[in-house]
Design an enzyme around this catalytic site. Structure first.
Site, short mmCIF file in Angstrom:
data_model
loop_
_atom_site.label_atom_id
_atom_site.label_comp_id
_atom_site.label_asym_id
_atom_site.label_seq_id
_atom_site.Cartn_x
_atom_site.Cartn_y
_atom_site.Cartn_z
N ASN A 210 -43.18 118.63 -45.45
CA ASN A 210 -44.53 118.34 -44.97
C ASN A 210 -45.51 119.40 -45.47
O ASN A 210 -45.11 120.34 -46.16
CB ASN A 210 -44.55 118.23 -43.44
CG ASN A 210 -44.07 119.51 -42.80
OD1 ASN A 210 -44.67 120.56 -42.97
ND2 ASN A 210 -42.96 119.45 -42.07
N ASP A 279 -38.70 116.20 -38.23
CA ASP A 279 -38.04 115.54 -37.10
C ASP A 279 -36.75 114.86 -37.53
O ASP A 279 -35.83 114.73 -36.75
CB ASP A 279 -38.99 114.52 -36.47
CG ASP A 279 -40.14 115.21 -35.76
OD1 ASP A 279 -39.91 116.31 -35.21
OD2 ASP A 279 -41.26 114.67 -35.75
N LYS A 289 -27.61 113.48 -58.46
CA LYS A 289 -28.99 112.98 -58.48
C LYS A 289 -28.99 111.44 -58.38
O LYS A 289 -28.25 110.77 -59.10
CB LYS A 289 -29.64 113.42 -59.79
CG LYS A 289 -31.10 113.07 -59.88
CD LYS A 289 -31.70 113.54 -61.19
CE LYS A 289 -33.09 112.96 -61.36
NZ LYS A 289 -33.60 113.10 -62.69
N PHE A 323 -46.12 124.63 -30.08
CA PHE A 323 -47.37 124.10 -30.62
C PHE A 323 -47.35 122.59 -30.49
O PHE A 323 -46.30 121.97 -30.56
CB PHE A 323 -47.54 124.48 -32.10
CG PHE A 323 -48.18 125.82 -32.28
CD1 PHE A 323 -47.48 126.98 -31.99
CD2 PHE A 323 -49.49 125.93 -32.73
CE1 PHE A 323 -48.06 128.22 -32.14
CE2 PHE A 323 -50.10 127.17 -32.88
CZ PHE A 323 -49.38 128.31 -32.59
O1 C5P Z 1 -42.41 117.35 -30.36
P1 C5P Z 1 -43.21 118.01 -31.43
O2 C5P Z 1 -42.52 118.04 -32.78
O3 C5P Z 1 -44.62 117.53 -31.55
O4 C5P Z 1 -43.32 119.51 -30.92
C1 C5P Z 1 -43.92 120.51 -31.69
C2 C5P Z 1 -43.37 121.82 -31.29
O5 C5P Z 1 -41.94 121.77 -31.29
C3 C5P Z 1 -43.69 122.93 -32.27
O6 C5P Z 1 -43.81 124.13 -31.54
C4 C5P Z 1 -42.50 122.95 -33.21
O7 C5P Z 1 -42.31 124.23 -33.80
C5 C5P Z 1 -41.35 122.60 -32.27
N1 C5P Z 1 -40.26 121.84 -32.89
C6 C5P Z 1 -39.00 122.41 -32.99
N2 C5P Z 1 -37.97 121.69 -33.52
C7 C5P Z 1 -38.14 120.43 -33.93
C8 C5P Z 1 -39.42 119.82 -33.83
C9 C5P Z 1 -40.47 120.56 -33.30
O8 C5P Z 1 -38.84 123.58 -32.63
N3 C5P Z 1 -37.13 119.76 -34.44
#
Ligand code: C5P
Length: 401
Positions: A210, A279, A289, A323
């Site tokens: 991202n 996510d 590849k 965050f």
């Molecule tokens: O649920 P969401 O992804 O919106 O939450 C964002 C927060 O969760 C951020 O602080 C991010 O660093 C953390 N986060 C995490 N591990 C993940 C996804 C998000 O620590 N897999």
């Protein structure tokens, strides 16, 4: 937060019309509990009387590098060491240029080189001079060296022009400085921070990621370090230099980030999840590849572990900060996340705004915790990071009591 209480502030005044506001600035800083000493340039004396500044500060005013009387009372090196914070207000284009080039041809510029205290400058000048490429280049140099620029206000100027260049009101400057994290407040405290994106491998040459630049997380790490914390920054792939005094652990995938974080949070006091963790990751990473054959390619994904939730679920969790980057219903989603992920504090930003957030130099945040909230208005990411760390520190110490 009241971080100016008992702080030694060296106020440098240079020769601009806004210098007339400096006796009031001294009063406002003293009202916050600071000790103030004033250094004037020669041209500043044309705009404000040293006697007024001496009267309001309660200390003798220095203006000359070669003044035997001043050196006998407090030499310039002692003065540089005395300061916990140096603020130049107003800072003229000329002084800014001298600072950018490291000149030391008067007491004030010499002190800037001789001090280890953080330096803040409040530029004030004609709007055309502010916009001049030379001025902007000089400010960029100072910004890179860690000098905090207090941006000028817009409005009508003494010369009749309208635009940016007015020194902010003394009360605003004093409030801004008072919100800075006090040095040493996190002495002996271990802070672990995640930053940047993660990359999820698809095949040996491709990945999914991202647009996170990592700037916010790096700025937060630097702010925590300046407050005396021992800081570990677990960083995804970014193009940023490591903040000085911070231990950086480079990782690539979310799973690597989780492993590094779980190892470091066993003995940590504050955890701040700034990273934009992917996510999902591809269900399988293929060894070779993927060749271009069919017109369509289908990849399947599995959910990545939630690092923040894993930390908050530890038997003895650190003070945990997350965050929430949202495009709508920012307050509600952030508050839900605060409760659902069992966080101590959450910093929400509205990523639907083009002027802040991802890949931008600036940010604005709203902080939420169990029984309070605070708005951090748009500012540079380093300024926002300082204010964020000030709030985290305050809540962390309150929770510990
Ligand atoms: O649920 P969401 O992804 O919106 O939450 C964002 C927060 O969760 C951020 O602080 C991010 O660093 C953390 N986060 C995490 N591990 C993940 C996804 C998000 O620590 N897999």
């Amino acid at each position: 937060m009241g971080s100016l209480l008992n702080t030694n502030i060296l106020l440098g005044v240079t020769g601009g019309i806004a210098a007339y506001k400096t006796p009031d600035l001294v009063r406002k800083l003293k009202a916050k509990g600071a000790n103030v000493r004033v250094v004037l340039t020669q041209s500043a004396k044309e705009f404000v009387s040293p006697l007024s500044l001496q009267a309001v500060s309660g200390n003798s005013v220095s203006d000359d590098l070669l003044d035997p009387a001043a050196e006998a009372a407090m030499g310039h090196i002692e003065l540089a060491k005395w300061a916990d914070l140096l603020i130049i207000a107003p800072a003229t284009a000329n002084t800014i240029a001298k600072l950018a080039h490291g000149l030391a041809d008067d007491l004030l510029t010499t002190l800037v080189l001789a001090t280890t205290a953080p330096v803040h400058i409040a530029p004030a000048m004609n709007q055309q001079m502010w916009h001049a490429t030379a001025t902007q280049d000089n400010l960029a140099i100072l910004g890179r060296r860690g000098v905090t620029i207090i941006a000028p206000d817009q409005g009508e100027q003494a010369c009749g022009d309208v635009g940016p260049g007015r020194m902010p009101e003394p009360q605003d400057i004093a409030d801004r400085l008072d919100e800075l994290p006090a040095q040493g407040l996190l002495q002996g405290v271990k802070v672990v921070i995640t930053a940047g994106p993660t990359r999820e491998h698809i095949d040996p040459v491709r990945y999914m990621s991202n647009h996170s630049s990592g700037k916010m997380g790096y700025a937060v790490a630097s702010a925590a370090q300046q407050m005396g914390a021992s800081v570990v920054l677990v960083s995804g792939p970014v193009n940023l230099p490591p903040p000085s005094g911070v231990t950086v652990q480079k990782v690539t995938t979310a799973e690597e980030m989780l492993a590094a974080v779980m190892a470091e949070t066993q003995d940590c006091d504050i955890f701040i999840g700034c990273a934009a963790v992917a996510d999902y990751r591809p269900s399988q990473v293929v060894d070779q590849k993927i060749k271009k054959s069919n017109t369509e390619l289908t990849l399947t994904f599995v959910k990545n572990p939630d690092i923040l939730t894993s930390v908050a679920a530890l038997p003895r969790p650190p003070f945990t900060v997350g965050f929430a980057a949202e495009t709508q219903n920012v307050a509600q989603y952030a508050k839900d996340k605060l409760a659902r992920k069992k966080l101590d504090l959450i910093a929400a930003n509205d990523v639907s705004r083009q002027d802040i957030g991802f890949n931008s130099e600036q940010n604005a945040l709203t902080l939420y915790w169990a029984n309070g909230e605070k708005q951090l208005d748009k500012a540079s990411k380093s300024q926002i990071a300082m204010q964020l760390m000030a709030s985290i520190t305050q809540q962390y110490h309150q929770k510990k009591q």
